[in-house]
Design an enzyme around this catalytic site. Structure first.
Site, PDB file in Angstrom:
ATOM      1  N   SER A  43       0.801  -1.226   0.000  1.00 13.60           N
ATOM      2  CA  SER A  43       0.000   0.000   0.000  1.00 13.60           C
ATOM      3  C   SER A  43       0.834   1.277   0.000  1.00 13.60           C
ATOM      4  CB  SER A  43      -0.929  -0.008   1.231  1.00 13.60           C
ATOM      5  OG  SER A  43      -0.169  -0.094   2.417  1.00 13.60           O
ATOM      6  N   LYS A  82      -5.008   2.190   9.969  1.00 12.73           N
ATOM      7  CA  LYS A  82      -4.217   3.283   9.383  1.00 12.73           C
ATOM      8  C   LYS A  82      -4.812   4.636   9.754  1.00 12.73           C
ATOM      9  CE  LYS A  82      -2.587   0.518   5.466  1.00 12.73           C
ATOM     10  NZ  LYS A  82      -2.657   0.299   4.021  1.00 12.73           N
TER      11      LYS A  82
END
Length: 778
Positions: A676, A719
């Site tokens: 990511s 996150k």
């Protein structure tokens, strides 16, 4: 039959029968029976003898005795020292009870004599000869009846009397003798008696054969048998229960009274027989003894009763855990299904989340909520298959695997069994423990779990298995397929505040011998402790810091410096030293070539600073910071995309020929990998090559393709929490992850701006500081 009626005292007999013309000794002890004898002595010495149907009845009623008996004469009566009477009776004739007469002191009946029927002479004579022949053969085989009796009975001329005399010497059951007594037709009585004698003769013949076999077997092991029996007798006489004989007998008693299934009990008794034969000082003796001990201590049928009350379970979960609403809701759904189906079959729960978020304590709460025993085994670092399945008994020091050890500790067959850190197992030349766990966690197989040490199938189908893991990707796919994942992400700042004030601080006060009056932590000080002294998804390190404060407070109070400690923001630094972390991890100002990425690690979410520098060179791409293969490939993809779109991005088309590009991720000692970081690396590259700064308040996550598309990622909730902790206010994320925004706590979602993108051009538009028409920054 005649019409004569005779009123006689009644003597019920237990386990004995008196036939007409037979003389027999009887011992009489019951009060009513003695009274009947005394009445008989006053009444021509005649008494009526009849058998009881059941020997155990002490005071028989009319229904408890037979109706046909023998009228007898009492020839002699002698009182014995123990209070009983020994009488000599002589049977006279058959009689039948007509009526019972009431008398409290003794039994009195009215009887009617039964006349015998002679039958045809030749038939009777033939039957008599056959009977005598059969009886003679019987006497040859029998060791209990004297041979001289044959001479006595063969001199009897009357067939009926002969039959009665022979019947009195046979070991027949009372009901068979009663049947002969009730038979007045003499030929029929002879036929029945011949059948009984023949049966008894066959039984004696069979006993003789069995005796010969036993004798042969005894002769083969006679010496060993007698020596062992003598040893047992000597040990028993000396009271040496600690000897092997006493040990074997004690084990046998435990096995026979245990809750083992029949098949396991047979195995245990067989092993016990081996143990008895093996010398005590041999190695095999200790192996067998250890095996028997395990069979005896394992639960085989013991269960605890489930008490699944959803409202009560909800109270327990809320009492022990703050937040985690979706997780608790899923657990309550699971328990509701268990209550309706009355079965634990179904998906195995796997609690996945970073350390310190409460996975193990959740499993304990589930066990408490349904009234089951709780067992935990740690699988971290397990590499040997024998840790799960056990060792074979042929090895010295062999023992069962951790599953069977856990069942022994639980002492029931239906505990809540926690398989902790299931993602940290590994495999090597000693086997694959994850594959061994497949049988444990498969509801279709675990009712016959096979442990190498126990060898016999063990039923695990009643166990509620719960697994925990930090990182899903490390769990083998076949094992993961058997489990249902429940994710526990990190806590928000306010959740940590509530957990610390309501759970952790009271717990540490109690453990350190303090009360609320001794220590008080102000709200701002507790928030500073969370922000500046801890940086984690869970609350484990937060609890350690609170424990440090409590210990220092205890020292202050005991030393007499203060009677009470109030912790303010300033006092916090005196107790714990200077802050460890800077609150908020975003950059102080907009930077060129430095982008903030969002990462998902085994410890929860985290922020990741990615730096890019370019300088004159020959087009080398240098990657540093201990990057994994996936991140290296993301950097290569971002580099190739920028080369293909150099004109549109205002990047010199020959930048890769005249410059070396260095991509670095700080904190090089920490391994970094994941799919990511693509858009973060690409943004930092463009910023470095164009000189346009990246907004300091922006964090980003997403993978990139060579065409610039932004692909979805995982761990958005974790996150987002890390971005919130770092002070970031804007998150650029893939558009396909829009559905995951619901998982983010509302308190965090309100303070963050989420920008959804599906192409890198959109990322650059929102991440880079733009320029207006006059060239001024905006």
């Amino acid at each position: 039959m005649t019409k004569e009626n005779t009123h006689l005292p009644l003597l019920p007999l237990r386990g004995v029968m008196v036939f007409p013309t037979v003389v027999l000794h009887l011992d009489v002890g019951r009060d009513k029976s003695i009274a009947a004898l005394e009445r008989a002595m006053l009444n021509n010495q005649h008494i009526f003898l009849v058998a009881q149907k059941k020997m155990s009845i002490e005071n028989p009623k009319p229904d408890d005795i037979y109706r046909v008996g023998t009228v007898a004469k009492v020839n002699q009566m002698l009182k014995l020292p123990n209070g009983t009477f020994r009488v000599l009776v002589e049977g006279l004739y058959r009689a039948e009870i007509v009526r019972y007469e009431e008398d409290d002191d003794l039994y009195v009946v009215e009887t009617m004599r039964m006349e015998e029927v002679e039958g045809e002479t030749k038939v009777t004579e033939a039957l008599t000869r056959n009977l005598l022949d059969q009886f003679e053969q019987y006497l040859r085989l029998s060791q209990k009846v004297k041979r001289e009796i044959y001479t006595t009975v063969s001199d009897i001329e009357e067939p009926g009397r002969l039959a009665d005399m022979i019947a009195s010497h046979l070991p027949l059951r009372i009901r068979d003798k009663q049947r002969l007594l009730e038979t007045t037709h003499i030929p029929v009585r002879l036929q029945r008696l011949i059948k009984y004698v023949s049966n008894e003769k066959e039984v004696l013949d069979l006993e003789k054969k069995i005796g010969q076999r036993v004798k042969t077997s005894m002769e083969e092991t006679q010496k060993e048998y007698y020596l062992r029996e003598q040893l047992k007798a000597i040990q028993k006489e000396l009271g040496e229960r600690d000897g092997k004989y006493g040990e074997v007998e004690e084990l046998r008693e435990k096995i026979e009274t245990s809750d083992m299934p029949e098949r396991i009990q047979e195995v245990a008794l067989k092993e016990l027989a081996r143990y008895e034969r093996v010398p005590q000082n041999s190695a095999e003796s200790s192996v067998i003894r250890n095996y028997l001990d395990w069979l005896l201590t394992l639960p085989w049928t013991v269960t605890t009763e489930d008490k699944i009350e959803i409202n009560e379970a909800k109270k327990i979960l809320n009492r022990d855990h703050y937040g985690l609403e979706k997780v608790k809701e899923r657990i309550l759904e699971y328990l509701a299904v268990q209550k309706l189906t009355k079965s634990v079959k179904g998906p195995i729960i796997c609690l996945v989340g970073p350390p310190g978020v409460g996975k193990t304590s959740l499993a304990k709460s589930i066990a408490e909520a349904i009234n089951r025993k709780f067992v935990r085994i740690s699988l971290g670092g397990v590499r040997d298959e024998a840790e799960i399945r056990g060792h074979r008994r042929t090895y010295i020091g062999a023992m069962p695997g951790r599953i069977i050890q856990g069942m022994k500790k639980a002492k029931t067959i239906n505990p809540v069994f926690l398989l902790d850190e299931i993602d940290k197992m590994a495999s090597d030349f000693r086997g694959d423990p994850a594959s061994a766990l497949l049988e444990v966690l498969d509801p279709e197989q675990n009712h016959n779990f096979s442990d190498h040490f126990i060898e016999e199938a063990y039923d695990l189908s009643h166990v509620m298995f719960i697994a925990t893991a930090n990182y899903v990707n490390n769990i083998p796919a076949p094992l993961l397929d058997r489990m249902e994942l429940i994710s526990l992400s990190g806590y928000t700042e306010m959740e940590k505040f509530h957990i610390a004030s309501k759970h952790l601080l009271p717990k540490q006060l109690k453990e350190n011998g303090l009360t609320k009056a001794d220590l008080q932590i102000r709200k701002q000080a507790l928030l500073k402790l969370i922000r500046r002294y801890t940086r984690e998804a869970g609350v484990r390190n937060l609890e350690r810091q609170l424990a440090t404060i409590c210990r220092k407070t205890a020292k202050i109070i005991i030393s007499g410096e203060q009677k009470r400690v109030i912790v303010t923001e300033k006092r916090l630094e005196d107790l714990l030293g200077k802050p460890i972390y800077r609150y908020g991890q975003m950059e102080v100002q907009d930077q060129v070539g430095t982008a903030t990425g969002l990462a998902y690690t085994a410890a929860g979410g985290d922020t990741l600073s990615i730096e890019v520098a370019h300088y004159p060179g020959k087009g080398k791409l240098i990657l540093t910071g201990k990057l994994g293969d996936v991140m290296r490939e993301s950097a290569q993809a971002a580099f190739s995309y920028i080369r293909s779109r150099a004109d549109q991005l205002n990047v010199p088309s020959d930048f890769h020929e005249k410059n070396d590009i260095h991509i670095h991720v700080p904190e090089g000692a920490t391994p970094k990998d994941g799919p990511s970081a693509g858009i973060t690396i690409a943004t930092a590259l463009v910023s470095s090559l164009t000189g346009r700064p990246i907004k300091k308040e922006v964090g980003m996550t997403g993978e990139i393709t060579l065409r610039g598309r932004v692909l979805p990622i995982g761990g958005l909730k974790e996150k987002s929490l890390s971005a919130h902790r770092a002070g970031i206010t804007t998150i650029i994320m893939p558009k396909e992850n829009e559905k995951d925004l619901e998982d983010i706590p509302e308190s965090v979602r309100e303070e963050l701006q989420f920008i959804l993108v599906d192409h890198l051009d959109q990322v650059l538009e929102h991440a880079l500081v733009g320029e207006d028409d006059e060239g001024n920054s905006r």
